[in-house]
Scaffold this active site. Sequence first.
Site, PDB file in Angstrom:
ATOM      1  N   GLY A   1       0.813  -1.213   0.000  1.00 13.67           N
ATOM      2  CA  GLY A   1       0.000   0.000   0.000  1.00 13.67           C
ATOM      3  C   GLY A   1       0.839   1.252   0.000  1.00 13.67           C
ATOM      4  O   GLY A   1       2.051   1.195  -0.212  1.00 13.67           O
ATOM      5  N   ASN A   2       0.179   2.377   0.200  1.00 10.03           N
ATOM      6  CA  ASN A   2       0.900   3.660   0.254  1.00 10.03           C
ATOM      7  C   ASN A   2       0.260   4.553   1.307  1.00 10.03           C
ATOM      8  O   ASN A   2      -0.764   4.201   1.898  1.00 10.03           O
ATOM      9  CB  ASN A   2       0.917   4.319  -1.127  1.00 10.03           C
ATOM     10  CG  ASN A   2      -0.472   4.607  -1.634  1.00 10.03           C
ATOM     11  OD1 ASN A   2      -1.184   5.457  -1.104  1.00 10.03           O
ATOM     12  ND2 ASN A   2      -0.890   3.873  -2.657  1.00 10.03           N
ATOM     13  N   ARG A   3       0.841   5.711   1.535  1.00  3.38           N
ATOM     14  CA  ARG A   3       0.456   6.573   2.652  1.00  3.38           C
ATOM     15  C   ARG A   3      -0.627   7.591   2.308  1.00  3.38           C
ATOM     16  O   ARG A   3      -0.860   8.519   3.078  1.00  3.38           O
ATOM     17  CB  ARG A   3       1.673   7.329   3.178  1.00  3.38           C
ATOM     18  CG  ARG A   3       2.718   6.441   3.786  1.00  3.38           C
ATOM     19  CD  ARG A   3       3.859   7.264   4.352  1.00  3.38           C
ATOM     20  NE  ARG A   3       4.979   6.424   4.731  1.00  3.38           N
ATOM     21  CZ  ARG A   3       5.027   5.735   5.875  1.00  3.38           C
ATOM     22  NH1 ARG A   3       4.038   5.810   6.732  1.00  3.38           N
ATOM     23  NH2 ARG A   3       6.070   4.988   6.137  1.00  3.38           N
TER      24      ARG A   3
END
Length: 228
Positions: free
Chosen positions: A29-31
């Site tokens: 995932g990412n932020r």
Amino acid sequence: GRPRDLAGRHVVVSAGGTREAIDPVRYLGNRSSGLQGYALARTAVARGARVTLVAANVSLPDPAGADVVRVESAAELREAVLTAATAADVVVMAAAVADFRPAARHDSKIKKSDGEPDPIHLVKNPDILAELGERRHAGGPKPEVIVGFAAETDDVLANGQAKLARKGCDLLVVNQVGPHLAFGTPDNAATVLVAGGEPVEIPRGPKDDVADAVWDQVANLLRHPRTP
Ligand code: C5P
């Protein structure tokens, strides 16, 4: 008050960040928090638009007045955006879409083994923004305005202009990545690159103000369509 310059328009906004499953409990995932995308959806409703918000893994309440479609992976986001885009006037791709996904999703949880862990092989995800541009280029009239987002750290203008052309979008909102800006913060700042036009600076401010400045540019293009 805000202008009602999006009245009668259908806009699609993607927000948040995709998750690519590794196994039933793990993902890449990412932020991305979804704050800027939600601000875009909220302000578009306030300016009179019918809004479809495609939200990837965002833990924020649904903006009042928007149709919210919740997705997890890039493949789901692509399906939701392309479906909604066929009848949309504007698409804004504010979501952080994973460039890669694991080639295979394990059906059961990967076990801790005694030896070295197996590598996770990655394959490329389709570029949804580029696909929207290609579809329109192939003769589709819609969407009239396609907006991309990009986080660039260096050579912002040159990299941004190249990306704008490569992806075939009309506007590219380039985030100034840095401390206290962008991911998860209430404030943002950006430069809007305009295909065939001069860049527009959006000063640092609340994400709602940045969103309104983006809609100003979108409304301008809707009023003065480019002749291809
Ligand atoms: O190439 P880059 O990831 O920097 O481009 C960012 C823009 O492209 C964003 O608008 C993002 O939503 C969109 N994008 C996409 N599909 C991908 C990767 C990025 O639509 N697979």
